[in-house]
Scaffold this active site. Structure first.
Site, PDB file in Angstrom:
ATOM      1  N   ARG A  81      -8.682  -0.161   4.476  1.00 60.88           N
ATOM      2  CA  ARG A  81      -7.707   0.779   3.906  1.00 60.88           C
ATOM      3  C   ARG A  81      -6.404   0.076   3.565  1.00 60.88           C
ATOM      4  NH1 ARG A  81      -6.591   5.990   7.170  1.00 60.88           N
ATOM      5  NH2 ARG A  81      -5.287   6.128   5.331  1.00 60.88           N
ATOM      6  N   ASP A 136       5.913  20.098   8.064  1.00 63.23           N
ATOM      7  CA  ASP A 136       6.993  21.100   8.029  1.00 63.23           C
ATOM      8  C   ASP A 136       8.200  20.620   7.223  1.00 63.23           C
ATOM      9  OD1 ASP A 136       7.011  19.307  10.368  1.00 63.23           O
ATOM     10  OD2 ASP A 136       8.946  20.237  10.795  1.00 63.23           O
ATOM     11  N   LYS A 163       0.841  -1.202   0.000  1.00 64.95           N
ATOM     12  CA  LYS A 163       0.000   0.000   0.000  1.00 64.95           C
ATOM     13  C   LYS A 163       0.878   1.255   0.000  1.00 64.95           C
ATOM     14  CE  LYS A 163      -1.672   1.555   4.051  1.00 64.95           C
ATOM     15  NZ  LYS A 163      -1.370   2.953   4.387  1.00 64.95           N
ATOM     16  N   ASN A 164       1.873   1.281   0.886  1.00 67.95           N
ATOM     17  CA  ASN A 164       2.636   2.523   1.070  1.00 67.95           C
ATOM     18  C   ASN A 164       3.618   2.796  -0.060  1.00 67.95           C
ATOM     19  OD1 ASN A 164       1.157   2.985   3.300  1.00 67.95           O
ATOM     20  ND2 ASN A 164       2.741   2.436   4.769  1.00 67.95           N
ATOM     21  N   ILE A 166       8.048   6.834  16.898  1.00 71.88           N
ATOM     22  CA  ILE A 166       7.759   7.522  15.639  1.00 71.88           C
ATOM     23  C   ILE A 166       6.517   8.397  15.724  1.00 71.88           C
ATOM     24  CG2 ILE A 166       7.315   7.193  13.165  1.00 71.88           C
ATOM     25  CD1 ILE A 166      10.120   6.301  13.971  1.00 71.88           C
ATOM     26  N   ASP A 201       4.734   0.452  12.019  1.00 72.33           N
ATOM     27  CA  ASP A 201       3.482  -0.104  11.483  1.00 72.33           C
ATOM     28  C   ASP A 201       3.266  -1.546  11.913  1.00 72.33           C
ATOM     29  OD1 ASP A 201       3.572   1.653   8.277  1.00 72.33           O
ATOM     30  OD2 ASP A 201       3.141   2.302  10.317  1.00 72.33           O
ATOM     31  N   CYS A 248      -4.672  12.693  12.436  1.00 75.22           N
ATOM     32  CA  CYS A 248      -5.378  11.415  12.382  1.00 75.22           C
ATOM     33  C   CYS A 248      -5.219  10.793  13.761  1.00 75.22           C
ATOM     34  CB  CYS A 248      -4.791  10.533  11.285  1.00 75.22           C
ATOM     35  SG  CYS A 248      -3.193   9.883  11.712  1.00 75.22           S
ATOM     36  N   ARG A 262       0.562  14.700  12.580  1.00 77.96           N
ATOM     37  CA  ARG A 262       1.003  14.500  11.196  1.00 77.96           C
ATOM     38  C   ARG A 262       1.342  15.830  10.498  1.00 77.96           C
ATOM     39  NH1 ARG A 262      -0.751   9.231   9.940  1.00 77.96           N
ATOM     40  NH2 ARG A 262       0.954   9.162   8.454  1.00 77.96           N
TER      41      ARG A 262
HETATM   42  C1  EPZ Z   1       4.539   6.843   6.187  1.00 79.33           C
HETATM   43  O1  EPZ Z   1       3.814   7.935   6.731  1.00 79.33           O
HETATM   44  C2  EPZ Z   1       3.565   5.681   6.113  1.00 79.33           C
HETATM   45  N1  EPZ Z   1       2.437   6.037   5.242  1.00 79.33           N
HETATM   46  C3  EPZ Z   1       3.049   5.346   7.516  1.00 79.33           C
HETATM   47  O2  EPZ Z   1       2.212   4.206   7.400  1.00 79.33           O
HETATM   48  C4  EPZ Z   1       4.254   4.990   8.387  1.00 79.33           C
HETATM   49  O3  EPZ Z   1       3.808   4.727   9.697  1.00 79.33           O
HETATM   50  C5  EPZ Z   1       5.244   6.149   8.394  1.00 79.33           C
HETATM   51  O4  EPZ Z   1       5.639   6.468   7.027  1.00 79.33           O
HETATM   52  C6  EPZ Z   1       6.502   5.827   9.183  1.00 79.33           C
HETATM   53  O5  EPZ Z   1       7.120   4.698   8.658  1.00 79.33           O
HETATM   54  C7  EPZ Z   1       2.612   6.004   3.903  1.00 79.33           C
HETATM   55  O6  EPZ Z   1       3.678   5.685   3.403  1.00 79.33           O
HETATM   56  C8  EPZ Z   1       1.428   6.372   3.067  1.00 79.33           C
HETATM   57  P1  EPZ Z   1       6.731  10.163   8.291  1.00 79.33           P
HETATM   58  P2  EPZ Z   1       4.481   9.430   6.741  1.00 79.33           P
HETATM   59  O7  EPZ Z   1       6.682  11.414   7.492  1.00 79.33           O
HETATM   60  O8  EPZ Z   1       5.247   9.614   5.501  1.00 79.33           O
HETATM   61  C9  EPZ Z   1       6.801  13.371  11.768  1.00 79.33           C
HETATM   62  C10 EPZ Z   1       0.288   2.907   7.745  1.00 79.33           C
HETATM   63  O9  EPZ Z   1      -0.201   2.392   8.763  1.00 79.33           O
HETATM   64  N2  EPZ Z   1       6.824  14.362  10.673  1.00 79.33           N
HETATM   65  O10 EPZ Z   1       7.932   9.275   8.204  1.00 79.33           O
HETATM   66  O11 EPZ Z   1       3.413  10.380   7.068  1.00 79.33           O
HETATM   67  C11 EPZ Z   1       5.425  12.722  11.903  1.00 79.33           C
HETATM   68  O12 EPZ Z   1       4.579  13.535  12.702  1.00 79.33           O
HETATM   69  C12 EPZ Z   1       0.821   4.326   7.790  1.00 79.33           C
HETATM   70  O13 EPZ Z   1       0.386   2.330   6.632  1.00 79.33           O
HETATM   71  C13 EPZ Z   1       7.082  15.697  10.986  1.00 79.33           C
HETATM   72  O14 EPZ Z   1       7.279  16.052  12.150  1.00 79.33           O
HETATM   73  O15 EPZ Z   1       5.469   9.263   7.967  1.00 79.33           O
HETATM   74  C14 EPZ Z   1       5.708  11.404  12.548  1.00 79.33           C
HETATM   75  O16 EPZ Z   1       5.812  11.585  13.953  1.00 79.33           O
HETATM   76  C15 EPZ Z   1       0.624   4.967   9.152  1.00 79.33           C
HETATM   77  N3  EPZ Z   1       7.073  16.618   9.979  1.00 79.33           N
HETATM   78  C16 EPZ Z   1       7.086  11.034  11.978  1.00 79.33           C
HETATM   79  O17 EPZ Z   1       7.639  12.258  11.440  1.00 79.33           O
HETATM   80  C17 EPZ Z   1       6.846  16.272   8.667  1.00 79.33           C
HETATM   81  O18 EPZ Z   1       6.881  17.148   7.778  1.00 79.33           O
HETATM   82  C18 EPZ Z   1       7.022   9.981  10.885  1.00 79.33           C
HETATM   83  O19 EPZ Z   1       6.379  10.567   9.814  1.00 79.33           O
HETATM   84  C19 EPZ Z   1       6.588  14.915   8.374  1.00 79.33           C
HETATM   85  C20 EPZ Z   1       6.589  13.973   9.393  1.00 79.33           C
END
Ligand code: EPZ
Length: 421
Positions: free
Chosen positions: A400, A126, A22-23, A330, A308, A118, A123
């Site tokens: 989903r 920045d 999916k991701n 995370i 995940d 969410c 989420r």
């Molecule tokens: C991806 O989300 C995945 N989703 C998530 O899977 C997964 O949990 C996550 O990566 C971590 O591996 C998809 O790929 C569609 P991140 P993403 O940006 O890209 C903080 C599932 O269950 N952050 O690596 O949104 C954020 O708040 C989903 O399939 C900032 O602070 O994850 C979080 O605490 C859930 N600023 C951490 O980084 C930003 O601009 C990880 O976020 C972006 C993120």
């Protein structure tokens, strides 16, 4: 809202085919916006998130057609002129934010709704915003939408991510493929989905080095062509189903599973007394003997233990021998499955980002509520070995990210059924 009835029961045996990730698919699909030629994806999972991304791309003017019962999608963005990603679609799925980089690269402007928080966290975006600003974009938040523009086109830049964000790495990689000059992303995410995206973009003519390492270099080109790309296997679906024969007993083969996709997860399973062997068709999993031993888990960015799979691992550790400590580093609120597991008799103490799980002999079936995608499947796993029946409500979360979940679990001898409401 549908629910799923799980009858706790005996050992599980059989084979489960692992679907496309999916991701990976959710970042590969927006890449169509980077080219006027058709982009075809194969091994596509049949999931509601894929349908949502399809709807979003169509709203931007892309043509998206689904073939072979949804396992192949052909996209063409030749006539995609709309740079506005509407809140009504974006609010349903955070990954919608992955059109931001491609829209900026294609149109020199983008108006993308902020996804909103969410269940598992705020989420923020920045890191996406700072990276694109470094490439020359001006981005302003107005009425809940990010208004981004870069009149002269994106320019290559040296970008260091404060945190190895998966989505920020993906947005910046896609934007950089058509930027003028060279972009270097330091402290980049190293997940397999990043490597899969780089493979697809390279097949479209992008010049990318270092995907999978902490430093990715992208040399901008004038245009990208079409391509055909197979989506890599879903490592989170893989890890989830690997736990079924461990929780309930038995032995299951995961077709298409590859050790390198779940290496850190397998290390933890080995420590807990679980056997994972590679077969010609995938991975075979069973308990080495008797009960499972408690282990400590700390979620980290790849190649560490994946966040995940934290909820699913917690479900296993509820009946392990001894006390386990799980640290979620995370996301700020990813233990919502804990109170639901406690309704089933689990002994869990949550303090901030740390959950301490004391193993009990057996869980007891109970009505429980799914709160997010991965929590929902952890409750099904818990129900497989529980005494009596478990009813998991709000299973739209499941749809989903897990295709044909009832069929796949029942295919190995589980007794679960979907209850329409
Ligand atoms: C991806 O989300 C995945 N989703 C998530 O899977 C997964 O949990 C996550 O990566 C971590 O591996 C998809 O790929 C569609 P991140 P993403 O940006 O890209 C903080 C599932 O269950 N952050 O690596 O949104 C954020 O708040 C989903 O399939 C900032 O602070 O994850 C979080 O605490 C859930 N600023 C951490 O980084 C930003 O601009 C990880 O976020 C972006 C993120």
């Amino acid at each position: 809202m549908d629910s799923i009835l799980v009858k706790g029961g005996g050992e599980l045996r059989g084979k489960i085919p692992i679907a496309g990730a999916k991701n990976a698919c959710l970042t590969l699909m927006p890449a169509t916006l980077l080219s006027d030629e058709p982009l075809t994806l194969t091994n596509v999972p049949r999931l509601s998130d894929i349908a949502t991304m399809t709807q979003l791309l169509q709203s931007l003017g892309a043509e998206v057609s689904s073939l072979q019962d949804g396992q192949v999608i052909v996209m063409s963005s030749r006539d995609a002129e709309n740079p506005v990603a509407d809140y009504e679609i974006v609010r349903k799925m955070r990954a919608s934010n992955l059109v931001l980089g491609p829209l900026l690269a294609r149109h020199g402007k983008a108006v993308v709704s902020m996804p909103g928080g969410c269940a598992i966290g705020a989420r923020p975006m920045d890191l996406h915003i700072h990276g694109l600003e470094a490439m020359g974009a001006t981005i302003e938040l107005k009425d809940g939408y990010l208004h981004a523009e870069v009149p002269g086109g994106l320019r290559g830049a040296d970008i260091t991510l404060r945190f190895a964000s998966v989505g920020a790495t993906e947005n910046l990689m896609m934007a950089a493929t058509l930027a003028k000059g060279t972009t270097v992303i330091s402290n980049a995410a190293r997940e397999p989905e990043i490597i899969d995206l780089a493979k697809c973009l390279s097949a479209m003519g992008a010049q990318i080095d270092g995907a999978g390492s902490p430093s990715i270099t992208i040399q901008g080109v004038d245009r990208l062509t079409g391509a055909t790309h197979p989506v890599l296997p879903d490592r989170i679906e893989l890890g989830t189903y690997m736990l079924a024969p461990v929780i309930a007993g038995g032995e299951v083969e995961l077709l298409g599973g590859r050790i390198e996709l779940v290496a850190a997860f397998c290390e933890k399973l080995d420590e807990a007394g679980i056997s994972v062997t590679e077969t010609t068709d995938g991975l075979k999993v069973s308990r080495r003997n008797g009960r499972v031993s408690a282990v400590n888990v700390r979620t980290e960015v790849f190649p560490g233990f994946p966040t995940d799979l934290q909820a699913q691992m917690m479900a296993l550790l509820c009946t392990a021998e001894g006390t386990s400590v799980l640290e979620e580093t995370i996301f700020e609120n990813r233990f919502m499955h804990a109170p639901e597991l406690m309704r089933m008799g689990a002994q869990i103490d949550v303090q901030g980002g740390t959950a301490t799980v004391t193993g009990v002999d057996r869980l007891k079936g109970a009505p429980v509520m799914a709160t997010d995608l991965r929590a929902s499947v952890s409750l099904i796993l818990a129900g497989l070995a529980a005494e009596g029946e478990t009813v998991v409500s709000r299973v739209y979360h499941l749809d989903r990210g897990y295709e044909q979940v009832v069929r796949k679990f029942n295919g190995i001898g589980a007794q679960i059924e979907r209850i329409k409401s």
